[in-house]
Design a protein around this motif. Sequence first.
Motif, PDB file in Angstrom:
ATOM      1  N   LYS A  93       0.851  -1.193   0.000  1.00 19.92           N
ATOM      2  CA  LYS A  93       0.000   0.000   0.000  1.00 19.92           C
ATOM      3  C   LYS A  93       0.879   1.231   0.000  1.00 19.92           C
ATOM      4  CE  LYS A  93      -4.482  -1.347   1.318  1.00 19.92           C
ATOM      5  NZ  LYS A  93      -5.615  -1.193   2.215  1.00 19.92           N
ATOM      6  N   ASP A 148      -9.429  -1.666  -4.360  1.00 20.52           N
ATOM      7  CA  ASP A 148     -10.279  -0.553  -3.934  1.00 20.52           C
ATOM      8  C   ASP A 148     -10.591   0.407  -5.084  1.00 20.52           C
ATOM      9  OD1 ASP A 148     -10.531  -1.487  -1.398  1.00 20.52           O
ATOM     10  OD2 ASP A 148      -8.859  -0.345  -0.585  1.00 20.52           O
ATOM     11  N   ASN A 157     -13.374   8.601   0.987  1.00 18.84           N
ATOM     12  CA  ASN A 157     -12.164   7.793   1.153  1.00 18.84           C
ATOM     13  C   ASN A 157     -11.987   7.542   2.651  1.00 18.84           C
ATOM     14  OD1 ASN A 157      -9.504   7.018   1.673  1.00 18.84           O
ATOM     15  ND2 ASN A 157      -8.764   8.030  -0.175  1.00 18.84           N
ATOM     16  N   PRO A 158     -12.070   6.270   3.117  1.00 20.09           N
ATOM     17  CA  PRO A 158     -12.068   6.023   4.569  1.00 20.09           C
ATOM     18  C   PRO A 158     -10.776   6.491   5.250  1.00 20.09           C
ATOM     19  CG  PRO A 158     -12.281   3.947   3.338  1.00 20.09           C
ATOM     20  CD  PRO A 158     -12.179   5.046   2.336  1.00 20.09           C
ATOM     21  N   GLU A 159      -9.666   6.628   4.463  1.00 23.38           N
ATOM     22  CA  GLU A 159      -8.415   7.023   5.109  1.00 23.38           C
ATOM     23  C   GLU A 159      -8.271   8.540   5.195  1.00 23.38           C
ATOM     24  OE1 GLU A 159      -5.542   4.777   2.878  1.00 23.38           O
ATOM     25  OE2 GLU A 159      -6.457   2.915   3.612  1.00 23.38           O
ATOM     26  N   THR A 160      -8.564   9.251   4.074  1.00 24.11           N
ATOM     27  CA  THR A 160      -8.384  10.711   4.108  1.00 24.11           C
ATOM     28  C   THR A 160      -9.660  11.419   4.567  1.00 24.11           C
ATOM     29  OG1 THR A 160      -9.142  11.003   1.838  1.00 24.11           O
ATOM     30  CG2 THR A 160      -6.806  10.547   2.142  1.00 24.11           C
ATOM     31  N   ARG A 161     -10.784  10.713   4.538  1.00 21.96           N
ATOM     32  CA  ARG A 161     -12.100  11.272   4.870  1.00 21.96           C
ATOM     33  C   ARG A 161     -12.486  12.427   3.947  1.00 21.96           C
ATOM     34  NH1 ARG A 161     -13.562  10.443  11.101  1.00 21.96           N
ATOM     35  NH2 ARG A 161     -12.577   8.419  11.320  1.00 21.96           N
TER      36      ARG A 161
END
Length: 1596
Positions: free
Chosen positions: A968, A1368, A1399-1403
């Motif tokens: 990743k 993804d 985006n679940p990581e950057t929100r």
Amino acid sequence: MADRGGDLSVLPKEVRDQLAELDLELSEGDITQKGYEKKKAKLLASSIPHLPNVDLSLPDVQLSPGHSADPSPSPEAPGPSTSSASRHHRAHRSGGTRDDRYRSDIHTEAVQAALAKHKEEKMALPMPTKRRSAFVQSPIETCTPPDTSSASEDDGSLRRKAALTAVLAQSLQSPDYWINRSVQSSSTSSSASSTLSHGEPKPQPLPQPQPAASLLADLLAHTRIENSVPPDVTSSTPQERGSRVDLPPAVRGMSRGQSRSSMIETADGTLTQAKMFMKVCWCYQCVPVNSRVSTKIQQLLNTLKRPKRPPLSEFFLDDSEEIVEVPQPDPNTPKPEGRQIIPVKGEPLGVVSNWPPALQAALARWGATQAKSPALTALDITGKPLYTLTYGKLWSRSLKLAYTLLNKLGTKTEPVLQPGDRVALVYPNSDPGMFWVAFYGCLLAEVIPVPIEVPLSRQDAGSQQIGFLLGSCGVSLALTSEVCLKGLPKTPNGEIIQFKGWPRMKWVVTDTKYLTKPSKDWQPHIPTANTDTAYIEYKASKEGTVMGVAVSKISMLTHCQALTQACNYCEGETLVNVLDCKKDMGMWHGVLTSVMNRIHTITVPYAVMKACPMSWVQRVHIHKARVALVKCRDLHWAMMAHKDQRDSSLSSIRMLIVADGANPWSVSSCDAFLNVFQSHGLKPEVICPCATSPEALTVAIRRPGARGAPLPARAILSMGGLSHGVIRVNTEDKNSALTVQDVGHIMPGALMCIVKPDGPPQLCKTDEIGEIVINSRAGGTMYYGLPGVTKNTFEVIPVNQAGAPIGEIPFSRTGLLGFVGPGSLVFVVGKIEGLLMVSGRRHNADDLVATALAVEPVKTVYRGRIAVFSVTVFYDERIVIVAEQRPDASEEDSFQWMSRVLQAIDSIHQVGLYCLALVPANTLPKTPLGGIHICETKQNFLEGNLHPCNILLCPHTCVTNMPKPRQKQPVDVGPASMLVGNLVAGKRIAQATGRELGVVEDQDLIRKHQFLSEALQWRAQTDPDHVLYVLLNAKGVAVCTATCAQLHKRAEKITATLMERGGLNTGDNVVLLYPPGIDLIAAFYGCLYAGVIPVTVRPPHPQNLAATLPTVRMIIDVSKAACILTTQPLMRILRSREAAASVNIKTWPTIIDTDDLPRKRPPQIYKPPTAEMLAYLDFSVSTTGMLTGVKMSHAAISTLCRSIKLQCELYSSRQIAICLDPYCGLGFVLWCLSSVYSGHQSILIPPLELESSLPLWLSTLSQYKIRDTFCSYSVMELCTKGLGTQTEMLKARGLNLSCVRSCVVIAEERPRLVLTQSFSKLFKDLGLSARAVSTAFGSRVNLAICLQGTAGPDPSTVYVDMKSLRHDRVRLVERGAPQSLPLMESGTILPGVRVIIINPETRGPLGDSHLGEIWVNSPHSASGYYTIYGEESLQADHFNTKLSFGEPHTLWARTGYLGFIKRTELLDASGDRHDALFVVGSLDETLELRGLRYHPIDIETSVSRAHRCIAESAVFTWTNLLVVVAELSGSEQEALDLVPLVTNVVLEEHHLIVGVVVIVDPGVIPINSRGEKQRMHLRDSFLADQLDPIYVAYNM
């Protein structure tokens, strides 16, 4: 080597300097590991004798050179093999169980030596778990430490083993030691030190006696260390659940390349291999071991830490075309270096004056001039002569048959047979006389004989292919004997059955009494031999198809002449033939050439050989035969049985022709036979191996040598070289050598080349292995009736390196792989049909069989009942071995043998086995002559019809072309840049909104009564007799109804009782424990009236309290309920003795039964001060096993009901049918709340009633003419499976579903497209509209996000690429594209709801058609989790979260589901383009494997397709291993068929290796009321060993 066990300082300085330099070269990659070991050994060899306490005995058994015909070891080879112990072992080795083809003491010892290397890690592999009842085999103890002894071991290794055992006994007094013993072979930092778990104290170095330590180090030094990185089993990200693994600092900092060096520097200097070995054994318990299962999985993980043999090549980057590349060629691969081969010419075919012009002419001549001369002697089953056919009889009977065939089968005007027609010859081997007469009769009649085997049954293995042969040759008439005809299978009315795949046949009996004597004037027409076809010989290809090779009259005659010249046949000689006289050598020598030379042939059928293996030797002795025609099998059998016969002499033989001498393993049989029978007069020079092929007939044959002349030399070839197609004399590793004998020179009059086996027929170099091609007048001419295939085989023109043809002459391919040795001798190393191409290297099936059979003890399997083939899985061929297991072999023995075979093949052939299966005795499909039908076996394996009783899969070892795990990348692009990027690219932000909630027509109701409790009171006053609810029983009868007034009054009664008996305060939680029905609804409103918070809980199952009651108890405890409302029967259950067994029944809160309540009204009805007050708690167990309760406010439920009312157009005049569980989510809202708000009538159907009356739901829809209905997936599945076949009957009963406008499935998951489509198709005949079925979507944070209503467009379906989904990403593809996955829209978004994809990581927000987490903003979202510990952080994160960029003030709720929004071409009610929401799956459920994200449902879909007997499947991970649980719907003997198929399909479609396959009974996978699989419950049950599986396979 000494540095590992002894002290380096003892070595001379210059040696130490050279060693250091060598180490440096290795670490910088300037030298290979093999070269390093070799140079190091050489360096140390001179200085080691001076070192104290170093034992240098190698665990390798030395091999004696195989040059001499006498197999005793040569005096120049004094290795351990000449030790008394090993000689003693060999002398007493039991002989009866050895096989014909593959007998080789040399090879057996090589295998023993290779296994000696693996000896110490013998049981590192976890044994599969099998239910005792599954296969009735001898009982086994699952925990017996393995026996390490072996039949042929030298003293040295036994001594060494004893010493090692002593060392280990001192240091490791642990019973688990042998289970966890594993990675001693890979002395690598990553496999040894990384197993040290973080929290454990490091063990102290053990005091050891110096010799033992050096001995152990010595043992480790000899194990093979490859310069490759240990495989990442599945994932690049460590799972949170597993215990943390830390490396010592010295190892952590190493680069990949360094970590393979053979010594590890640590803080305190050097850590010797021996200590490390102890550490490995010491600290394998890094995962808590609490059951047999976890111990086995731990073992499995340990085996997987061992490095793979072929290094993983660096390919596959994250790109859209994820196709596995071909591994980069290894620079050390041997390449051919010789010059281009020159075609080899055979000696000229001599011309003899008295050779006949045709073969029939020879028979006519002997029949007339030598009528009394014997032609054929046949034996009975005891080996005694049965009859002798003279040349006179043979001639007269053949003449009669020819006359009968031409003149007596039809009428004069319409004869059945014309010259040139094809006729099948069906005769058993035991009756050669009848066959000879039939064959020569056909030749004289000028019809073409096609000899085939006698079919034994309709379903005979390969009978269909024989049918293909008969069809392609146009055969419609079969000749047979009376006895044979009687034995053929018949139909009940006495006719011969129609064999599978055969054309319609007419059967003609050819016994003499049925033949007509020809008239005086009739003479057969015998033309001079020409190019017309004389006969057709069948041949089975690698794929199993049977083709007919046509041999012309001139070829037949020339072949006989060439054989006569090569074998120097003389008139009147005697020949003993043990081979099948219907084809191949048995026919060419024993039927054709013998007649040409007036030879007396004595045939010994297979049946006689089985009864009396010495019979052919006795025949040679009695008849003073000059020539014998045998196979290695016959040599071997005779050798085994010779003890009973002392007086047989073989001195008369001048030529012992070995028909399968081209098999590389024939050399040992020939040597051993000579060794035994030399004392019986057998001369060494008479053994003549030959090479043959169905297409080219005889290719080469060794001519008998002069007495006392030196015997031809043997070639000792390197197996490694052979696998790359080059000839290298084996010098290094004696274990992987192949000794090959020559098959003599090519036939007289022939021309031979060697060409590359694949691609254009390019000439090979002199040191290259290729296919032998022959040009000769004495070969086959074509595959009859198959011109296309003929061209590729019979008309090959070899080309040179430039690609130019070398001439005009066509050659025929022989299917033999070989090379030309010194003196133009031909050597054959294998056949094309036995060639297995794995990762660009060639392996020969026969070689692998030989290695497997050399693994002692072979008491586990039958010799000669073993099949080797390859199957294509994941872009490469994978090797499969199937053998028949002896009935008396124990599980332990079988598993032991299988794991040793894996090791032996890995060591000797350097190739990993994919699958090794043992099947019960006598179950493999047989060829007509008793061999194994390989193609049929392969077919059975691939179709899951093999039914093994033991199986071992090793995908981790042999699948080396896996894509690299995805690393990743850190997200450098911020959310703002993403947003701008999307705008620049013209992509809109992925968001969608339902229509406005707007002002509704019954404003009074909304303004006056913003609480549901008020709405019910208002309805009870304004419309008291309006029926809100009708509850049906299994018979479809309304057992209970509730009008508005009745519901209000029942609620009041409950409120009064609560206030009197409950002692409750406002806001207390009350558990409602009711079966689905109207009582539950009344109790709910009773609680609202009383100002307490209702919590609906599914009641425990009376028949399964142990499993269901603890969940009830848990919800009661978590919700801190002050009181329980329930019915009398349930109250009795809660207080019963059975309940006391699972929970503490003394601590229940107050229990009130509401069955018979007094008529009381409460003093007042509670009205909440604000709409934000809590209305009820919604508890649900998620599929990941999490129990979560969410808080629903009065405002939220009012808005939700209003939203549903608008979407579905619900009014007082409407009726809806609900077949759902009413305990949580949207099911509860529809069952209890919606009707009271909208006033429509709800017909309630408890899903449990469907189990006793399947059509209940559908007949209700038809009877009440329902327009809108709501159900769950489990209800839909029940109807699909149970009623699918009964649609005609339902139609006859008048069931009509044309009234149904919308049938909505309520779920919290990705829509199950396959199920909804099959439901629509099945009930289309009952009038169900294809557009009616749709789905809803809700989650814990918002119970209803989408619901297909009446106004919106039909749900759309898109196809996405599964490979991109794992990364993804969403890539839309066309329907039917490979790896495509259909997704259906989850219904129209409800009014008042906004959805955005994040985006679940950057929100940050994502663009249209991008995969991200679904976030929702809506007035009916839940207000938070109800938790005892009040985890506010979780609360804020899930319910009141903000975007990192974009709209900073809007509060969103995170659903925890991945999905995407796509703007479609369809228009919604307002005329705008419709935005469709596609749900892909729950984030919590996804599996992170190899750096990719997998959704379990996708893998499960593939698994369920793998075999017809898989009823249901579920997957989960455990310590980075993928575990697949499959329910078996067939018989238990099919359980093991599923293991390879499941592994194959997951590898092919998902690029994942399955770690564990668990086969269980139907119904074991737990499923909740919504029809969702409870994978985490399953996982816990598996690890706690509670599944009672039929079989557990641990794939290595």
